[in-house]
Design a protein around this motif. Structure first.
Motif, PDB file in Angstrom:
ATOM      1  N   TRP A 148      33.152 -21.666  40.263  1.00 51.38           N
ATOM      2  CA  TRP A 148      32.180 -21.745  41.342  1.00 51.38           C
ATOM      3  C   TRP A 148      31.497 -23.100  41.343  1.00 51.38           C
ATOM      4  CZ3 TRP A 148      27.027 -22.415  39.877  1.00 51.38           C
ATOM      5  CH2 TRP A 148      26.716 -22.106  38.553  1.00 51.38           C
ATOM      6  N   ILE A 149      31.039 -23.476  42.527  1.00 48.95           N
ATOM      7  CA  ILE A 149      30.225 -24.674  42.695  1.00 48.95           C
ATOM      8  C   ILE A 149      28.843 -24.244  43.157  1.00 48.95           C
ATOM      9  CG2 ILE A 149      29.831 -26.632  44.255  1.00 48.95           C
ATOM     10  CD1 ILE A 149      32.736 -27.342  44.041  1.00 48.95           C
ATOM     11  N   GLY A 150      27.825 -24.789  42.509  1.00 48.44           N
ATOM     12  CA  GLY A 150      26.444 -24.615  42.939  1.00 48.44           C
ATOM     13  C   GLY A 150      25.843 -25.996  43.120  1.00 48.44           C
ATOM     14  N   PHE A 151      24.716 -26.070  43.759  1.00 47.56           N
ATOM     15  CA  PHE A 151      24.130 -27.374  44.061  1.00 47.56           C
ATOM     16  C   PHE A 151      23.255 -27.825  42.905  1.00 47.56           C
ATOM     17  CE2 PHE A 151      25.155 -25.105  47.915  1.00 47.56           C
ATOM     18  CZ  PHE A 151      26.091 -25.981  48.431  1.00 47.56           C
ATOM     19  N   LYS A 178      30.484 -21.469  32.042  1.00 50.74           N
ATOM     20  CA  LYS A 178      31.734 -22.202  31.836  1.00 50.74           C
ATOM     21  C   LYS A 178      32.546 -22.307  33.117  1.00 50.74           C
ATOM     22  CE  LYS A 178      32.318 -21.208  26.909  1.00 50.74           C
ATOM     23  NZ  LYS A 178      33.174 -20.554  25.883  1.00 50.74           N
ATOM     24  N   ALA A 179      32.319 -21.400  34.044  1.00 50.59           N
ATOM     25  CA  ALA A 179      33.062 -21.408  35.303  1.00 50.59           C
ATOM     26  C   ALA A 179      32.438 -22.335  36.342  1.00 50.59           C
ATOM     27  CB  ALA A 179      33.133 -19.985  35.869  1.00 50.59           C
ATOM     28  N   GLN A 180      31.322 -22.959  36.019  1.00 50.09           N
ATOM     29  CA  GLN A 180      30.649 -23.844  36.968  1.00 50.09           C
ATOM     30  C   GLN A 180      31.318 -25.214  37.036  1.00 50.09           C
ATOM     31  OE1 GLN A 180      26.621 -24.844  35.928  1.00 50.09           O
ATOM     32  NE2 GLN A 180      26.232 -25.957  37.823  1.00 50.09           N
ATOM     33  N   ILE A 181      31.416 -25.751  38.250  1.00 53.33           N
ATOM     34  CA  ILE A 181      31.812 -27.140  38.459  1.00 53.33           C
ATOM     35  C   ILE A 181      30.558 -27.882  38.910  1.00 53.33           C
ATOM     36  CG2 ILE A 181      33.215 -28.714  39.836  1.00 53.33           C
ATOM     37  CD1 ILE A 181      35.310 -26.434  39.929  1.00 53.33           C
ATOM     38  N   PRO A 182      29.998 -28.744  38.077  1.00 53.15           N
ATOM     39  CA  PRO A 182      28.723 -29.391  38.404  1.00 53.15           C
ATOM     40  C   PRO A 182      28.880 -30.484  39.445  1.00 53.15           C
ATOM     41  CG  PRO A 182      29.535 -30.182  36.294  1.00 53.15           C
ATOM     42  CD  PRO A 182      30.484 -29.102  36.735  1.00 53.15           C
ATOM     43  N   ILE A 183      27.755 -30.818  40.088  1.00 56.49           N
ATOM     44  CA  ILE A 183      27.714 -31.840  41.128  1.00 56.49           C
ATOM     45  C   ILE A 183      26.661 -32.889  40.775  1.00 56.49           C
ATOM     46  CG2 ILE A 183      27.271 -32.349  43.556  1.00 56.49           C
ATOM     47  CD1 ILE A 183      28.027 -29.538  44.278  1.00 56.49           C
ATOM     48  N   VAL A 184      27.028 -34.157  40.905  1.00 61.79           N
ATOM     49  CA  VAL A 184      26.054 -35.242  40.891  1.00 61.79           C
ATOM     50  C   VAL A 184      25.500 -35.291  42.320  1.00 61.79           C
ATOM     51  CG1 VAL A 184      25.667 -37.695  40.455  1.00 61.79           C
ATOM     52  CG2 VAL A 184      27.462 -36.473  39.205  1.00 61.79           C
ATOM     53  N   MET A 185      24.359 -34.673  42.536  1.00 64.86           N
ATOM     54  CA  MET A 185      23.894 -34.445  43.906  1.00 64.86           C
ATOM     55  C   MET A 185      23.647 -35.739  44.678  1.00 64.86           C
ATOM     56  SD  MET A 185      23.865 -31.230  44.623  1.00 64.86           S
ATOM     57  CE  MET A 185      22.783 -31.196  46.047  1.00 64.86           C
ATOM     58  N   ASP A 186      23.061 -36.749  44.038  1.00 69.37           N
ATOM     59  CA  ASP A 186      22.771 -38.021  44.687  1.00 69.37           C
ATOM     60  C   ASP A 186      22.526 -39.061  43.595  1.00 69.37           C
ATOM     61  OD1 ASP A 186      19.896 -37.903  43.920  1.00 69.37           O
ATOM     62  OD2 ASP A 186      19.796 -36.322  45.431  1.00 69.37           O
ATOM     63  N   HIS A 187      22.097 -40.256  43.988  1.00 65.86           N
ATOM     64  CA  HIS A 187      22.011 -41.352  43.012  1.00 65.86           C
ATOM     65  C   HIS A 187      20.958 -41.123  41.942  1.00 65.86           C
ATOM     66  CE1 HIS A 187      18.587 -42.666  45.513  1.00 65.86           C
ATOM     67  NE2 HIS A 187      18.210 -43.392  44.473  1.00 65.86           N
ATOM     68  N   ALA A 195      25.084 -39.066  30.716  1.00 68.73           N
ATOM     69  CA  ALA A 195      24.741 -38.386  29.465  1.00 68.73           C
ATOM     70  C   ALA A 195      25.573 -37.125  29.290  1.00 68.73           C
ATOM     71  CB  ALA A 195      23.248 -38.050  29.456  1.00 68.73           C
ATOM     72  N   MET A 196      25.828 -36.414  30.382  1.00 73.00           N
ATOM     73  CA  MET A 196      26.661 -35.210  30.315  1.00 73.00           C
ATOM     74  C   MET A 196      28.077 -35.561  29.884  1.00 73.00           C
ATOM     75  SD  MET A 196      27.753 -32.589  33.403  1.00 73.00           S
ATOM     76  CE  MET A 196      26.252 -31.605  33.366  1.00 73.00           C
ATOM     77  N   LEU A 197      28.627 -36.635  30.420  1.00 71.91           N
ATOM     78  CA  LEU A 197      29.981 -37.045  30.052  1.00 71.91           C
ATOM     79  C   LEU A 197      30.072 -37.380  28.570  1.00 71.91           C
ATOM     80  CD1 LEU A 197      30.961 -39.307  33.086  1.00 71.91           C
ATOM     81  CD2 LEU A 197      31.812 -37.015  32.583  1.00 71.91           C
ATOM     82  N   ALA A 198      28.986 -37.886  28.011  1.00 75.47           N
ATOM     83  CA  ALA A 198      28.986 -38.277  26.603  1.00 75.47           C
ATOM     84  C   ALA A 198      28.782 -37.094  25.671  1.00 75.47           C
ATOM     85  CB  ALA A 198      27.896 -39.318  26.358  1.00 75.47           C
ATOM     86  N   SER A 199      28.001 -36.105  26.118  1.00 74.70           N
ATOM     87  CA  SER A 199      27.626 -35.023  25.201  1.00 74.70           C
ATOM     88  C   SER A 199      28.331 -33.708  25.466  1.00 74.70           C
ATOM     89  CB  SER A 199      26.112 -34.796  25.278  1.00 74.70           C
ATOM     90  OG  SER A 199      25.735 -34.392  26.586  1.00 74.70           O
ATOM     91  N   ASN A 200      28.544 -33.382  26.722  1.00 68.23           N
ATOM     92  CA  ASN A 200      29.123 -32.085  27.079  1.00 68.23           C
ATOM     93  C   ASN A 200      29.982 -32.229  28.325  1.00 68.23           C
ATOM     94  OD1 ASN A 200      29.596 -29.293  27.022  1.00 68.23           O
ATOM     95  ND2 ASN A 200      27.800 -28.872  28.300  1.00 68.23           N
ATOM     96  N   PRO A 201      31.085 -32.962  28.233  1.00 72.56           N
ATOM     97  CA  PRO A 201      31.863 -33.283  29.430  1.00 72.56           C
ATOM     98  C   PRO A 201      32.490 -32.046  30.067  1.00 72.56           C
ATOM     99  CG  PRO A 201      33.064 -33.925  27.451  1.00 72.56           C
ATOM    100  CD  PRO A 201      31.690 -33.533  27.008  1.00 72.56           C
ATOM    101  N   PRO A 202      32.294 -31.866  31.376  1.00 73.87           N
ATOM    102  CA  PRO A 202      32.929 -30.735  32.067  1.00 73.87           C
ATOM    103  C   PRO A 202      34.370 -31.093  32.428  1.00 73.87           C
ATOM    104  CG  PRO A 202      31.639 -32.010  33.621  1.00 73.87           C
ATOM    105  CD  PRO A 202      31.442 -32.667  32.280  1.00 73.87           C
ATOM    106  N   PRO A 203      35.203 -30.099  32.707  1.00 78.60           N
ATOM    107  CA  PRO A 203      36.579 -30.391  33.133  1.00 78.60           C
ATOM    108  C   PRO A 203      36.621 -31.173  34.443  1.00 78.60           C
ATOM    109  CG  PRO A 203      36.372 -28.100  32.458  1.00 78.60           C
ATOM    110  CD  PRO A 203      34.986 -28.649  32.527  1.00 78.60           C
ATOM    111  N   TYR A 204      35.667 -30.863  35.346  1.00 81.44           N
ATOM    112  CA  TYR A 204      35.591 -31.546  36.642  1.00 81.44           C
ATOM    113  C   TYR A 204      34.140 -31.888  36.952  1.00 81.44           C
ATOM    114  CZ  TYR A 204      40.334 -29.799  37.464  1.00 81.44           C
ATOM    115  OH  TYR A 204      41.674 -29.520  37.366  1.00 81.44           O
ATOM    116  N   LEU A 205      33.957 -32.970  37.708  1.00 79.03           N
ATOM    117  CA  LEU A 205      32.620 -33.371  38.130  1.00 79.03           C
ATOM    118  C   LEU A 205      32.709 -33.878  39.567  1.00 79.03           C
ATOM    119  CD1 LEU A 205      29.629 -33.851  37.348  1.00 79.03           C
ATOM    120  CD2 LEU A 205      30.305 -36.147  36.598  1.00 79.03           C
ATOM    121  N   GLU A 206      31.937 -33.247  40.455  1.00 77.34           N
ATOM    122  CA  GLU A 206      31.908 -33.683  41.858  1.00 77.34           C
ATOM    123  C   GLU A 206      30.870 -34.789  42.025  1.00 77.34           C
ATOM    124  OE1 GLU A 206      30.429 -31.757  45.979  1.00 77.34           O
ATOM    125  OE2 GLU A 206      32.077 -30.659  45.030  1.00 77.34           O
TER     126      GLU A 206
END
Length: 391
Positions: A148-151, A178-187, A195-206
């Motif tokens: 799922w994707i949430g905002f 674990k089923a969440q696909i996170p979003i970088v909402m804006d700048h 920081a997320m990529l360094a500490s807890n990287p998700p499989p996908y990032l929007e």
């Protein structure tokens, strides 16, 4: 909260991707609070799936991939109705484990859809449903919903914008997160994403949610050139375990994405998936949007928001199941470059979406979390039902 009916009606009347609800087209409109931004993110907004706009970026042929429209004509619904099969890998992003009272994601034991093809969207009013999250998520996974994707960049148990009760918040763990696909909402989320990529990287990032549109002036718009500069911070950060999804635009076939790739000095090579938001009660209109986007970029597509709910929707959920889902999903499955779809909305929602009448409800679950005819139809289109899905 959702986009106002006034804005949605003006969008449809305007007949273009220019939004009368947008404050300005310069660098980043102001935003009141992060909470207000997230609360307004009920997406779709009307016109993107209905307008057939020219691709302005096509004039920049030296920097952009060549069009394959001649060799990839769009499918026609007058063709065979057989379901075909998708060549996309559809790899699951959900771990299906963890200690939680929410069951792990269920994957189809049989059927015509690749694993991970069916997914959903949770909007910021998801917590208003009594069945959310446990009963809701269990029903969704029983019919093959994988992720799922949430905002939100963070998991929902860390997001006050979703306004969950203490009981609901305590259930947001394990397989659900674990089923969440996170979003970088804006700048404003750039450094948190690094920081997320360094500490807890998700499989996908929007990377950005509809930067070409501002919701009642409360969400940020982002111009393509500064967005290319800002997102380079993420794209250049070490990310061996994360694949990037392009900015998901209100009008994916408009000029924004081409201008972004023109400005980002080859960053298209670091984008694994092109996102598409499409809201259209006409299945052929949806297919036209998909094939146009692929002809421009020749990359894997995720339809990260999909629904027929617009002011032009006159179908009931049962009609949506029988004449929209049963027609559209088999046709999408014929397109090997469409890897995943995300139906909006995963939660129960009695509020009109996108200016659609309340009778045109795309909800996959009822308030108590039980399945609707729409969810059952999505599962059936993939040959999945609670009796055929396996954990």
């Amino acid at each position: 909260m959702i986009l106002s009916l006034f804005c949605a009606s003006l969008l449809l009347a305007a007949g273009s991707n220019a939004s009368p609800c947008k404050l300005q087209s310069g660098n980043w409109t102001s935003s009141s609070t992060t909470g207000a931004k997230a609360a307004l993110n009920r997406d779709g907004h009307g016109s993107a799936a209905i307008n057939q706009l020219g691709i302005q970026a096509k004039s920049q042929e030296s920097a952009l991939p060549s069009s394959t429209s001649a060799s990839n004509p769009g499918p026609s619904l007058t063709a065979s109705g057989s379901s075909g099969s998708s060549g996309g890998s559809g790899s699951s992003t959900s771990g299906g484990s963890g200690t939680s009272d929410i069951s792990g994601s269920l994957t189809p034991a049989s059927g015509s859809c690749p694993q991970g093809f069916l997914n959903t969207v949770f909007n910021t009013n998801a917590g208003q449903s009594s069945g959310f999250p446990s009963a809701t998520w269990n029903a969704l996974t029983e019919y093959g919903i994988d992720s799922w994707i949430g905002f939100s960049l963070e998991t929902l148990d860390k997001q006050s914008d979703y306004d969950l009760s203490a009981t609901q918040n305590s259930q947001l763990s394990g397989a659900f997160n674990k089923a969440q696909i996170p979003i970088v909402m804006d700048h404003t989320y750039i450094q948190s994403a690094v920081a997320m990529l360094a500490s807890n990287p998700p499989p996908y990032l929007e990377l950005y949610n509809e930067p070409d549109f501002s919701f009642d002036g409360l969400t940020l718009t982002e111009d393509p050139a500064p967005s290319a500069s800002d997102l380079a911070t993420i794209l250049n950060a070490p990310h061996p375990n994360t694949k990037f999804i392009s900015p998901a635009l209100m009008d994916a076939n408009g000029p924004w994405l081409g201008q972004f790739f023109q400005a980002c000095n080859g960053c298209i090579e670091h984008i694994d998936v092109i996102a598409l938001h499409v809201y259209n009660p006409d299945p052929q209109g949806v297919l036209d949007q998909i094939t146009q986007l692929y002809a421009t970029w020749n990359k894997t597509i995720w339809i990260t928001e999909l629904s027929p709910a617009t002011s032009g929707c006159d179908m009931s959920p049962s009609t949506m199941a029988s004449t929209y889902i049963n027609v559209l999903i088999p046709e999408i499955l014929k397109l090997p470059y469409v890897e995943k779809i995300f139906w909006n909305s995963g939660e129960s929602d009695s509020t009109p979406i996108n200016g659609a009448p309340a009778s045109c409800s795309p909800s996959l679950t009822n308030p108590d979390g039980s399945s609707t005819a729409v969810l059952q139809a999505l599962g059936a289109a993939c040959g999945i039902s609670p009796s055929t899905a396996t954990s």
